[in-house]
Motif scaffolding. Structure first.
Motif, PDB file in Angstrom:
ATOM      1  N   VAL A 107       0.836  -1.198   0.000  1.00 35.86           N
ATOM      2  CA  VAL A 107       0.000   0.000   0.000  1.00 35.86           C
ATOM      3  C   VAL A 107       0.871   1.247   0.000  1.00 35.86           C
ATOM      4  CG1 VAL A 107      -1.704   1.328   1.312  1.00 35.86           C
ATOM      5  CG2 VAL A 107      -1.937  -1.151   1.122  1.00 35.86           C
ATOM      6  N   GLN A 108       1.904   1.250   0.853  1.00 36.34           N
ATOM      7  CA  GLN A 108       2.778   2.419   0.921  1.00 36.34           C
ATOM      8  C   GLN A 108       3.512   2.640  -0.398  1.00 36.34           C
ATOM      9  OE1 GLN A 108       2.747   4.647   3.324  1.00 36.34           O
ATOM     10  NE2 GLN A 108       1.140   3.386   4.250  1.00 36.34           N
ATOM     11  N   GLU A 109       3.906   1.538  -1.049  1.00 35.60           N
ATOM     12  CA  GLU A 109       4.584   1.660  -2.337  1.00 35.60           C
ATOM     13  C   GLU A 109       3.637   2.247  -3.378  1.00 35.60           C
ATOM     14  OE1 GLU A 109       5.988  -1.817  -4.991  1.00 35.60           O
ATOM     15  OE2 GLU A 109       7.704  -1.312  -3.723  1.00 35.60           O
ATOM     16  N   THR A 110       2.376   1.837  -3.342  1.00 31.29           N
ATOM     17  CA  THR A 110       1.382   2.371  -4.260  1.00 31.29           C
ATOM     18  C   THR A 110       1.143   3.851  -4.003  1.00 31.29           C
ATOM     19  OG1 THR A 110       0.305   0.199  -4.327  1.00 31.29           O
ATOM     20  CG2 THR A 110      -0.959   2.079  -5.131  1.00 31.29           C
ATOM     21  N   VAL A 111       1.132   4.215  -2.736  1.00 33.49           N
ATOM     22  CA  VAL A 111       0.955   5.630  -2.377  1.00 33.49           C
ATOM     23  C   VAL A 111       2.121   6.456  -2.912  1.00 33.49           C
ATOM     24  CG1 VAL A 111       0.890   7.262  -0.452  1.00 33.49           C
ATOM     25  CG2 VAL A 111      -0.488   5.171  -0.363  1.00 33.49           C
ATOM     26  N   ALA A 158       5.818   4.375 -14.346  1.00 38.57           N
ATOM     27  CA  ALA A 158       5.687   2.935 -14.117  1.00 38.57           C
ATOM     28  C   ALA A 158       6.956   2.198 -14.541  1.00 38.57           C
ATOM     29  CB  ALA A 158       4.473   2.395 -14.870  1.00 38.57           C
ATOM     30  N   ALA A 159       7.573   2.644 -15.636  1.00 36.39           N
ATOM     31  CA  ALA A 159       8.830   2.027 -16.068  1.00 36.39           C
ATOM     32  C   ALA A 159       9.928   2.262 -15.042  1.00 36.39           C
ATOM     33  CB  ALA A 159       9.243   2.583 -17.429  1.00 36.39           C
ATOM     34  N   LEU A 160       9.970   3.463 -14.472  1.00 36.21           N
ATOM     35  CA  LEU A 160      10.956   3.754 -13.426  1.00 36.21           C
ATOM     36  C   LEU A 160      10.723   2.857 -12.217  1.00 36.21           C
ATOM     37  CD1 LEU A 160      13.212   5.426 -12.139  1.00 36.21           C
ATOM     38  CD2 LEU A 160      11.477   7.126 -11.494  1.00 36.21           C
ATOM     39  N   LYS A 165      12.208  -1.496  -8.601  1.00 35.32           N
ATOM     40  CA  LYS A 165      11.763  -2.664  -7.842  1.00 35.32           C
ATOM     41  C   LYS A 165      12.618  -3.891  -8.138  1.00 35.32           C
ATOM     42  CE  LYS A 165       7.348  -3.490  -7.560  1.00 35.32           C
ATOM     43  NZ  LYS A 165       5.914  -3.623  -7.935  1.00 35.32           N
ATOM     44  N   GLY A 166      13.295  -3.889  -9.275  1.00 35.03           N
ATOM     45  CA  GLY A 166      14.155  -5.017  -9.608  1.00 35.03           C
ATOM     46  C   GLY A 166      15.506  -4.978  -8.915  1.00 35.03           C
ATOM     47  N   THR A 175      12.111   4.745  -1.739  1.00 35.62           N
ATOM     48  CA  THR A 175      11.165   5.810  -1.417  1.00 35.62           C
ATOM     49  C   THR A 175      11.848   7.170  -1.428  1.00 35.62           C
ATOM     50  OG1 THR A 175       9.798   4.320  -0.082  1.00 35.62           O
ATOM     51  CG2 THR A 175       9.579   6.681   0.334  1.00 35.62           C
ATOM     52  N   ARG A 176      13.042   7.254  -0.861  1.00 34.66           N
ATOM     53  CA  ARG A 176      13.768   8.537  -0.845  1.00 34.66           C
ATOM     54  C   ARG A 176      14.178   8.954  -2.248  1.00 34.66           C
ATOM     55  NH1 ARG A 176      15.466   6.345   4.190  1.00 34.66           N
ATOM     56  NH2 ARG A 176      14.928   7.757   5.921  1.00 34.66           N
TER      57      ARG A 176
END
Length: 696
Positions: A107-111, A158-160, A165-166, A175-176
């Motif tokens: 959820v936090q990643e989506t936010v 989304a590509a970034l 994420k990989g 996040t930072r």
């Protein structure tokens, strides 16, 4: 799309990738400098250490980030094009059902993704509008479709995210990076968009136009809405729009809020109040979305809005009722909206009784009392009973016969495919003339499949009496007799086998009700081959034969007998052997409906997923005899080759997969709804929470 625009479009995408190779390293450099500045200016030790970790990790991953970002962007651009059929047409938000299954970290990643997208969109808004218009024009569109821009901001972000994420780095570091680098990312994208727009302008690409849609609301409707709102308590309607974030909605769905607090514990009481407020906001937004859904007739939408006080009252007692698809209240909403999709006009047969029953449901729910939750199961049961009773017994029987017939048809066609493969594997198959090969792997494979199914269904019979065995036994003689070079060398055998072969062929074709005109056409060709072989003397060289060629024996249209077509209520002009049918002469839909999906998307999904592309429950409009009729897919065969539709009046209609594709391609079938109206409304609630999260 003309050749010039095609070249300009392709050149623009190539230039976008070239530009990205330049600005990504530059953006990473800006990110590194910003992290160092934040580190030096941080007032707290934890913040300083966090920035230090983010900066040092970036130093060791810069090249890898750039490489993966470029690769992910190239793939995302391809998938984002509407004609590929593999990309999502929607913004990368989150559905209501998905949110319930997500963990807190997801959820936090989506936010965070939402916040980055918001910052980037604000930075590129003007340039993105211009580029989208130009790219749409290059694709031959006259009206702007934002989803047809493969370089839109959400695709880039989304590509970034995919690239980051990989990496095996802590989530806090990612996040930072996103928080600190969002503004610089927007700046670089803005410059790239402006550059690409200028390139398309120089290439002479004319921009597509934007259409402004105005919603007209009468004063009477507005006044009626205001009166309805006044009937609801202030606590129910005065909800805080910013309260509904993804995090809060997620907590409500997974039960992290104490919604049953009765103690003096301030935290529990706070959770109790927040949970009920959130539930009220979800119900309000859900009903607002349903009220705007023009697929439902206006009187139905008004009646659903009349249920609002009762649903808000239920939300106080059961704050998560809308998320539980087995909850009687949720099921009642689903049942009403599902049934209402069947009607396109208030004069449609069956609408009057349905409307009266919904009004009765509303009146029952609005009666005062503490037993509100207990009323829903009885109302749901009564609605289901009335819907079942509205269908005539003869229509129920017809539907059952249609399903049985379609199951049998698919079984036979799948078996016929295996039979055709067995025939192709014969050593004497490839040397036979093309007309014979096509016959054996087409109609005759159906004959053999039908005979084998009948043997499996019937009581045991002796092998000599089995039609399946006799139909297989003629294969050597048929293949041999059709080859001039072989049959002409043994005329006595040819004379002996021809009568038995022809007799068995006619018997087999009659067993599947094969069209007589098509059968006679094949027999004429076969007898011509036999006659040529008989007239050829041994001392004469055999007439020249063309070498075996690749034949297209396969046909993805399931074979269906005329009686089966009748019993399964097959749509006439989707049946390949129906006489005098010309699909292309039928009028197509004159106006583009807002819910219609791109034909290429549907066709690609149907090729890869079969029945899942148009799942059971999907509502469609089908043009028949110049009129649009509303149907629902109520059954699909296990392998997705056959579909059964049911109309509001209980009538049945079946189609083959290929027939369905033809109607889609000819714009004679339009998808009205894939999913339930309530499901889609709740997805919009989740989307609103996503938007709120991006702004918080």
């Amino acid at each position: 799309m003309d050749a010039g625009n095609t070249q300009a479009f392709d050149a623009c995408l190539r230039e976008a990738l070239a530009q990205t190779r330049e600005w990504v390293p530059r953006w990473l450099g800006k990110l590194h400098s910003s992290l160092k500045d934040r580190e030096l200016s941080a007032g707290q030790l934890s913040e300083k250490q966090g920035m230090l970790q983010a900066r040092t990790t970036l130093e060791s991953h810069r090249d890898l980030i750039a490489t993966r970002f470029l690769a992910a962007l190239a793939e995302s651009m391809e998938n984002a094009l509407p004609h590929t059929g593999s990309g999502s047409r929607r913004s990368p938000t989150v559905s209501f059902d998905e949110l319930e299954l997500m963990g807190d970290d997801q959820v936090q990643e989506t936010v965070e993704l939402a916040r980055v997208q918001q910052v980037v969109k604000m930075a590129v808004d003007e340039e993105l509008v211009t580029l989208t218009s130009r790219l749409n024009g290059a694709q031959g569109l006259t009206v702007v479709n934002p989803d047809a821009n493969p370089l839109r901001a959400e695709v880039i972000v989304a590509a970034l995210m995919t690239a980051l994420k990989g990496l095996h780095v802590p989530a806090a570091v990612r996040t930072r990076w996103l928080q600190v680098g969002a503004i610089a990312l927007g700046d670089d994208l803005r410059h790239m968009y402006a550059h690409l727009s200028q390139q398309l302008d120089r290439a002479g690409v004319k921009p597509a136009g934007y259409v402004v849609t105005q919603t007209v609301t009468s004063r009477q409707t507005a006044a009626a809405s205001a009166q309805k709102e006044e009937a609801v308590s202030v606590q129910e309607v005065l909800v805080n729009d910013n309260l509904l974030t993804l995090d809060h909605l997620h907590q409500l769905l997974v039960g992290n809020l104490d919604l049953n607090a009765k103690s003096d514990n301030s935290t529990a009481v706070s959770d109790n109040v927040m949970g009920r407020t959130l539930a009220s906001e979800v119900v309000t937004l859900m009903l607002k979305r349903i009220a705007a859904d023009e697929r439902l007739l206006e009187p139905v939408r008004n009646m659903l809005q009349d249920m609002k006080p009762a649903l808000l009252q239920l939300a106080r007692a059961e704050p998560r009722f809308f998320a539980d698809k087995q909850n009687p209240a949720r099921r009642l909403l689903d049942a009403i909206t599902e049934r209402s999709l069947a009607f396109t006009n208030e004069l449609d047969p069956g609408y009057g009784p349905f409307s009266n029953q919904v009004r009765g449901i509303v009146r029952t729910l609005l009666k005062p009392g503490d037993d509100l939750a207990d009323r829903f199961p009885g109302l749901l049961a009564e609605l289901n009973r009335s819907q079942a009773a509205a269908v005539a017994p003869a229509q129920v029987q017809a539907r059952g016969l249609a399903v049985q017939t379609l199951v049998r048809v698919e079984q036979r066609n799948l078996l016929a495919e295996r039979v055709a493969a067995e025939i192709r594997a014969r050593n004497d198959f490839e040397k036979a003339p093309g007309v014979v090969r096509r016959f054996l792997t087409g109609p005759w494979s159906q004959v053999l499949a039908q005979a084998r199914l009948e043997v499996s269904d019937a009581s045991p019979v002796s092998p000599a009496d089995s039609p399946a065995l006799r139909y297989s036994d003629i294969l050597p003689d048929l293949l041999w007799s059709s080859q001039l070079a072989l049959a002409s060398l043994n005329r006595p055998r040819l004379v002996k086998v021809i009568p038995g072969v022809l007799r068995t062929l006619r018997e087999g074709l009659d067993s599947i009700d094969y069209p007589r005109e098509k059968a006679e056409s094949f027999f004429q060709a076969l007898m011509g081959l036999h006659e040529a072989a008989y007239k050829t003397q041994r001392s004469e060289p055999a007439p020249h034969e063309d070498p075996p060629s690749v034949q297209h024996e396969l046909d993805d249209e399931p074979w269906m007998q005329r009686t089966e077509a009748r019993d399964s209520c097959l749509m006439d002009d989707t049946f390949p052997d129906a006489p005098n049918t010309q699909i292309s002469t039928q009028p197509a839909f004159l106006e583009t409906r807002p819910l219609q999906r791109d034909w290429a998307d549907l066709k690609a999904e149907m090729a890869g997923q079969g029945a899942q592309a148009l799942p059971v429950g999907t509502w469609v409009d089908v043009l028949q005899d110049g009129q649009a009729m509303r149907w629902q897919i109520t059954w699909a065969s296990p392998h997705g080759t056959l579909f059964l539709f049911t109309g509001a009046n209980g009538r049945s209609l079946s189609m083959t997969k290929r027939g369905l594709e033809r109607l889609l391609e000819q714009d004679r079938l339009r998808v009205v709804a894939h999913h339930g109206v309530v499901d889609e409304a709740l997805d919009e609630v989740a989307r609103q929470a996503w938007i709120n999260s991006s702004k918080s």
